[in-house]
Design a protein around this motif. Sequence first.
Motif, PDB file in Angstrom:
ATOM      1  N   LEU A   1       0.833  -1.205   0.000  1.00 36.72           N
ATOM      2  CA  LEU A   1       0.000   0.000   0.000  1.00 36.72           C
ATOM      3  C   LEU A   1       0.868   1.255   0.000  1.00 36.72           C
ATOM      4  O   LEU A   1       0.627   2.193  -0.769  1.00 36.72           O
TER       5      LEU A   1
ATOM      6  N   VAL B   1       0.850   4.133  -2.869  1.00 35.67           N
ATOM      7  CA  VAL B   1       0.371   5.475  -2.555  1.00 35.67           C
ATOM      8  C   VAL B   1       1.457   6.522  -2.761  1.00 35.67           C
ATOM      9  O   VAL B   1       1.214   7.585  -3.338  1.00 35.67           O
TER      10      VAL B   1
ATOM     11  N   LEU C   1     -18.504   7.788  14.899  1.00 31.36           N
ATOM     12  CA  LEU C   1     -19.353   8.274  13.812  1.00 31.36           C
ATOM     13  C   LEU C   1     -20.814   8.323  14.244  1.00 31.36           C
ATOM     14  O   LEU C   1     -21.536   9.265  13.936  1.00 31.36           O
TER      15      LEU C   1
ATOM     16  N   ARG D   1     -12.563   9.004   5.861  1.00 31.87           N
ATOM     17  CA  ARG D   1     -13.049  10.077   5.009  1.00 31.87           C
ATOM     18  C   ARG D   1     -12.037  10.355   3.892  1.00 31.87           C
ATOM     19  O   ARG D   1     -12.403  10.515   2.737  1.00 31.87           O
TER      20      ARG D   1
ATOM     21  N   THR E   1      -9.922   8.273   2.596  1.00 26.53           N
ATOM     22  CA  THR E   1      -9.883   7.189   1.608  1.00 26.53           C
ATOM     23  C   THR E   1     -11.163   7.140   0.790  1.00 26.53           C
ATOM     24  O   THR E   1     -11.122   7.127  -0.439  1.00 26.53           O
ATOM     25  N   SER E   2     -12.318   7.085   1.468  1.00 27.98           N
ATOM     26  CA  SER E   2     -13.540   6.704   0.774  1.00 27.98           C
ATOM     27  C   SER E   2     -14.322   7.882   0.203  1.00 27.98           C
ATOM     28  O   SER E   2     -15.119   7.692  -0.700  1.00 27.98           O
ATOM     29  N   VAL E   3     -14.143   9.061   0.748  1.00 31.08           N
ATOM     30  CA  VAL E   3     -14.890  10.198   0.237  1.00 31.08           C
ATOM     31  C   VAL E   3     -14.008  11.091  -0.635  1.00 31.08           C
ATOM     32  O   VAL E   3     -14.382  11.458  -1.746  1.00 31.08           O
ATOM     33  N   LEU E   4     -12.838  11.419  -0.109  1.00 31.56           N
ATOM     34  CA  LEU E   4     -11.971  12.347  -0.835  1.00 31.56           C
ATOM     35  C   LEU E   4     -10.969  11.639  -1.742  1.00 31.56           C
ATOM     36  O   LEU E   4     -10.381  12.253  -2.615  1.00 31.56           O
ATOM     37  N   LEU E   5     -10.796  10.326  -1.545  1.00 27.35           N
ATOM     38  CA  LEU E   5      -9.778   9.550  -2.264  1.00 27.35           C
ATOM     39  C   LEU E   5      -8.418  10.245  -2.205  1.00 27.35           C
ATOM     40  O   LEU E   5      -7.657  10.273  -3.156  1.00 27.35           O
ATOM     41  N   ASP E   6      -8.133  10.801  -1.026  1.00 29.86           N
ATOM     42  CA  ASP E   6      -6.867  11.494  -0.795  1.00 29.86           C
ATOM     43  C   ASP E   6      -5.926  10.497  -0.113  1.00 29.86           C
ATOM     44  O   ASP E   6      -5.785  10.476   1.101  1.00 29.86           O
ATOM     45  N   PHE E   7      -5.297   9.634  -0.919  1.00 26.81           N
ATOM     46  CA  PHE E   7      -4.508   8.539  -0.348  1.00 26.81           C
ATOM     47  C   PHE E   7      -3.261   9.009   0.386  1.00 26.81           C
ATOM     48  O   PHE E   7      -2.954   8.485   1.457  1.00 26.81           O
TER      49      PHE E   7
ATOM     50  N   LEU F   1      -7.291  -2.075   2.800  1.00 25.22           N
ATOM     51  CA  LEU F   1      -6.879  -1.761   1.429  1.00 25.22           C
ATOM     52  C   LEU F   1      -5.558  -2.442   1.084  1.00 25.22           C
ATOM     53  O   LEU F   1      -5.385  -2.973  -0.017  1.00 25.22           O
TER      54      LEU F   1
ATOM     55  N   LEU G   1      -6.148  -6.041   0.425  1.00 28.35           N
ATOM     56  CA  LEU G   1      -6.808  -6.183  -0.874  1.00 28.35           C
ATOM     57  C   LEU G   1      -5.777  -6.135  -2.002  1.00 28.35           C
ATOM     58  O   LEU G   1      -5.800  -6.956  -2.921  1.00 28.35           O
TER      59      LEU G   1
ATOM     60  N   THR H   1     -15.830  -6.197   6.094  1.00 23.12           N
ATOM     61  CA  THR H   1     -16.440  -5.395   5.047  1.00 23.12           C
ATOM     62  C   THR H   1     -15.456  -5.163   3.908  1.00 23.12           C
ATOM     63  O   THR H   1     -15.846  -5.095   2.755  1.00 23.12           O
ATOM     64  N   PHE H   2     -14.168  -5.067   4.236  1.00 22.40           N
ATOM     65  CA  PHE H   2     -13.191  -4.823   3.180  1.00 22.40           C
ATOM     66  C   PHE H   2     -12.948  -6.060   2.332  1.00 22.40           C
ATOM     67  O   PHE H   2     -12.734  -5.975   1.136  1.00 22.40           O
TER      68      PHE H   2
ATOM     69  N   GLY I   1     -18.628  -5.995  -0.214  1.00 28.52           N
ATOM     70  CA  GLY I   1     -18.465  -5.902   1.229  1.00 28.52           C
ATOM     71  C   GLY I   1     -18.426  -4.453   1.660  1.00 28.52           C
ATOM     72  O   GLY I   1     -19.172  -4.035   2.529  1.00 28.52           O
ATOM     73  N   SER I   2     -17.612  -3.664   0.989  1.00 27.86           N
ATOM     74  CA  SER I   2     -17.486  -2.287   1.442  1.00 27.86           C
ATOM     75  C   SER I   2     -18.508  -1.386   0.743  1.00 27.86           C
ATOM     76  O   SER I   2     -19.203  -1.803  -0.178  1.00 27.86           O
TER      77      SER I   2
ATOM     78  N   GLY J   1     -17.731   4.071  -1.928  1.00 27.45           N
ATOM     79  CA  GLY J   1     -16.539   4.914  -1.855  1.00 27.45           C
ATOM     80  C   GLY J   1     -15.282   4.097  -1.625  1.00 27.45           C
ATOM     81  O   GLY J   1     -14.269   4.286  -2.300  1.00 27.45           O
ATOM     82  N   THR J   2     -15.345   3.175  -0.678  1.00 26.08           N
ATOM     83  CA  THR J   2     -14.180   2.357  -0.386  1.00 26.08           C
ATOM     84  C   THR J   2     -13.870   1.433  -1.559  1.00 26.08           C
ATOM     85  O   THR J   2     -12.706   1.186  -1.881  1.00 26.08           O
TER      86      THR J   2
ATOM     87  N   ALA K   1     -12.141   3.476  -4.057  1.00 29.21           N
ATOM     88  CA  ALA K   1     -10.787   3.742  -3.568  1.00 29.21           C
ATOM     89  C   ALA K   1      -9.877   2.564  -3.857  1.00 29.21           C
ATOM     90  O   ALA K   1      -8.753   2.735  -4.349  1.00 29.21           O
TER      91      ALA K   1
ATOM     92  N   ARG L   1     -13.261  10.409 -10.284  1.00 32.47           N
ATOM     93  CA  ARG L   1     -12.038   9.931  -9.652  1.00 32.47           C
ATOM     94  C   ARG L   1     -11.600   8.609 -10.252  1.00 32.47           C
ATOM     95  O   ARG L   1     -10.413   8.361 -10.460  1.00 32.47           O
TER      96      ARG L   1
ATOM     97  N   GLY M   1     -19.898  13.964   4.929  1.00 35.44           N
ATOM     98  CA  GLY M   1     -18.555  13.405   4.995  1.00 35.44           C
ATOM     99  C   GLY M   1     -18.530  11.924   5.305  1.00 35.44           C
ATOM    100  O   GLY M   1     -17.524  11.258   5.103  1.00 35.44           O
TER     101      GLY M   1
ATOM    102  N   ALA N   1     -24.857  10.767  11.665  1.00 31.36           N
ATOM    103  CA  ALA N   1     -23.630  10.294  11.024  1.00 31.36           C
ATOM    104  C   ALA N   1     -23.919   9.379   9.849  1.00 31.36           C
ATOM    105  O   ALA N   1     -23.181   9.343   8.880  1.00 31.36           O
TER     106      ALA N   1
END
Lengths: 536, 216, 361
Positions: free
Chosen positions: A31, A35, A199, A215, A217-223, A379, A382, A472-473, C77-78, C81-82, C85, C109, C184, C220
């Motif tokens: 990873l 990155v 959360l 946030r 990783t999944s929202v901003l994809l700012d690795f 990640l 994965l 979940t991952f 699973g995720s 967004g994930t 990613a 993206r 967020g 949230a």
Amino acid sequence: MTPTLPGWLRWSWLPPGAFLLVFLVYPLAVLAVTVTSDSGGGVISTLASPTLWQVTGLAAGQAAASTVVALLVGLPLANVVSRYRFRGRAFAQALVTVPFVLPTVVVALALRSLLGDGVPQGLVLVVMAHAYVNLAVVARIVGAQWAQHSGDYESVARTLGASRWRAFVDVTLPSLRPAIAASAAVVFVFSFTSLGIVLLLGDPTTRTLESQILRQTSVLLDFPGAAATALVQLVIVSTVLLLGAAASRRSATRRSRPPALRPLPSSVSGRAAVRITAVIGALIVLAPVAALVASSLRSSRGWALSWWTSLGSVDAGTTRLSPPSEAITTSLTYAALTALIAAGVGGLAAIASLTSGRSRIIAVLALIPLGVSAATLGLGTLLAFGRPPMDLRATGLLIPLAHALVAVPLVIAVVAPSLRSTDTRMSAVAATLGARPTRAFWTTYGPVLRIVMVAAAALAGAVSLGEFGAATFLGRAAAPTVPVQIVRLLGRPGEQSLGVAAVLAVVLVVMTLLLVMLVDRWATPLRRTTAQENPA
Amino acid sequence: MTPSRLDLQALALGYEGRAFMRGIDLRVDASEIVAILGPSGSGKSTLLSAIAGVVPPLDGRILIDGRDVTRAPIHERDVGLIFQEPLLFPHLDVASNIAYGLRRHGQTRKAALLRATELLEWLGLGGYERRRVDELSGGQAQRVALARALAPRPAVLCLDEPFSALDADLRQRLAVEVSAMLRESGVAAIHVTHDPTEARTVADRVIELSALGEAL
Amino acid sequence: MRRRTSPVITANIAVLASALLLAGCASSGTDGSDAVEPAASEPQTVQLLAHDSFVVSDDLITALKEDTGITLEIISGSDAGTMVAGAVLAAGNPTGDVMFGVDNTLLSRALEADVFEPYESPELTSVVPALRTDTAEGRVTPIDFGDVCINIHDASFTDIDAPSTLDDLIDPTYRDMLVVEDPGTSSPGLAFLLATIARYGDGWTDYWAALRDNGVKVAASWTDAYFGEFSGGGEGTRPIVVSYATSPPAEIVYAEEPKPEAPSSSVMADGCYRQVEYAGVLAGARNPEGARVVIDWLLSEGVQSDVPMSMFVFPAREGIALPAVFTDFVPTIDSPLQLPPDDVAAGIAGWLAEWGAVMGR
């Protein structure tokens, strides 16, 4: 190290070392390379941003508060549950463990429905939830040491003029300090890296680095930003765990008396104190569970069993491929595999910690997964094991392996102290009787190992049952675990979704209770064995 | 007539609410050492626990210097306690262990440590003040435990098989030494043991536990 | 010397060995497909990456296998967004063959990172006209769409009129009634934020300040908002929530038998944000041929008819008969709000920061 330890023991760190290298270091390295290869500058700029350090400060404060509350509630429970003999003790001890394995979304909903608007979302609620979830950590770790602590010290202090409270502060607390430090470190780490509770029950002041990482990783994809945040989290958590390990190392050296449960205090007030503590503890743990049982049995039309009977129906689940009941089988399978892997790896690491020098380091290194961000590790795994040349997903081993990473530190925490406090003179005796080193080792440690390994394996199984993040991952659509199925059910409307989720949560609680009671049953012979080995 | 230092009246002892002995009567005077003999498991330790206040008696009265302490909390009884193991507080050094009771009785830290030093000299352990307790030998540790118990000048001292963890030679030597110290200190001592020789060495009076009251 | 190996060690080695062995088998099984182009009739596996809300009926997977020989392995699973990613990080050497569930907020993206390789499905011609060209130059295929809308608990609006526009929500009449999700941390929360940006442009921060002053509650997650705060979903007390246009029919489908005749909440047709979900062949897929077949299958009549009741979204394909709960209880959303994916990608970090500043979060 006694000279009679067998030679192969020097190499027992190799399998756990290889496990950590392959399933922790390698994914993180993959990873990191991915990155940073194109955007190393982003890491630096995130490290320089004030937001990162502001969140770090807030999270540290929150974690400290959670630790203090968990200790304040957990210590009386540890005292009562691990020291006194009373009816229902084994059940109470198992019960304390339940919050630890409940999915955070379930804990959050249960606390919310119990407390209503009385406690608004924010720091107070988050701290309460963290204390609730981590009660078991305090009660178990401190309880184990308290059980070995002779009450005669307090009697002596009191004959010297110390009040009950004074004797506790002067005598009991210092002797529990290593266990308190160890459990405090773990609770702090869990609260500091918390995600779901923060959360669901938090507000802006309760953000953690883990929630920042998610946030990013999944929202901003700012690795690069996520990598920098994960790095800071890893450093802080490792520091805390090392401090905790250093403080608890000084424990386990003294074993004044074999642990034995004592009768309830004979004074009326003493008895009442124990009973009231036990009852309040049970209420704290049970209230959310009771709320779950109630919602599993209630629909808009009143009390009904319909959610329970729909457990076997394909339509009640979220996959449309298998009924919710299949998640139970999946979870149990993963739990069994996790138990096997974690007990093997953690057991060897604990054995390695018996020897001197470098091989002991492995037991400390094995704590690191507790501090690695779940999103990061997910990640990384994965990328490392989710595609050629090495695709482990089809084997179904990826989730148990990830769960084992989390469980190994706990396995070591259970096994290592027992091994260290085993009377090593036995192996010298065996050697004088003609036993070769390996045989002498098993004569000495075999009986203890057989018992604590089962206990540790079951604990690892319980961790796997409740784990949500890795599942979940790395999960597969057709085979969600129970926590994953619960969360997915809670992600769609309808009273059936709530009802069946409650049923599965109750099933999860029952499975955990049974598993933990099994652990305690197996751990009981340990008390007797040590009592025979070290007559007072 | 001045009251005895310790006066047990019709005491009944039990375990988890069930009596195994009752009608225990015993008086011990200042500077007197009474040895109570009995096989292990006969209830000797329970008797001492009752006197010290660790377990309440099922019935009867306990008087110390004429004051009824039957229901008094442990730390307000003026009773010292010595176990088979020294039970020195592991996180405190030797001097702080001895000073502990003095501090609880309101002495300043400085005065308490000074007194601890005197007591260590008296025990022949001068210079051991700053030692860690796990560096002491079995005999030294038990002597420190004795000093710790005597430091706050209790009215009564209960000794529960105090020498049985030591080897025979040391046991004999320490028994003589301790009985001299007890007499000097003026405390009323009850010394419980299963060893008749030890009992005769230490005590002014030797009583079989079974003779104290009615076993049930 | 007789040496005894620890059973623990043995077990441990066995686990590691089997893990690595199985890994070898798994990879050699998929590796070969690069060299030899598989015939449609030959047994082969396609790995479909999907988010955790992806659901499809079992018989459709069976039909796919019977018709094409493809064994579909769904990996999910995720959240979306994930998943995206992960795909961005693995771009070029993907963790599957085809990905479903990237939506118009995340699409840019994924495209920037060259996650997909172009494929134009022959089934695209049957897609509704509005979506037919929505393919990012042929790199993705629209599969379904849905709307994030304000849901209203009807029982709370017997005395006063329910709100009907976004503007109404800042009216003091509806003070302390609305619960939204944090953009967020929640996908519908983000969609609602984007809806307000699409509607109000640069004035969106003023709108949110007004919402804040009117007592909006920020949860949230959707679960927390819908089950925890919304009076129509569970124990909550707020009668207005950000949810989906299809939440009311889902309320009926997932109710206890006998099902109620009408849902207890309804949908506000104004201010809805349209989410389109796409599928695409992953660049570097081991089985690109099979991946294309799976995209065709996702647009097939069978899967498209299954989509409403499986995932509570609308099929992209034209002429699919909708179930009664959809036609009865979902209003027609005439002019849903939307932002171009490129604008979303460019603006999202700044918007989230600004939103946080306005809301004090």
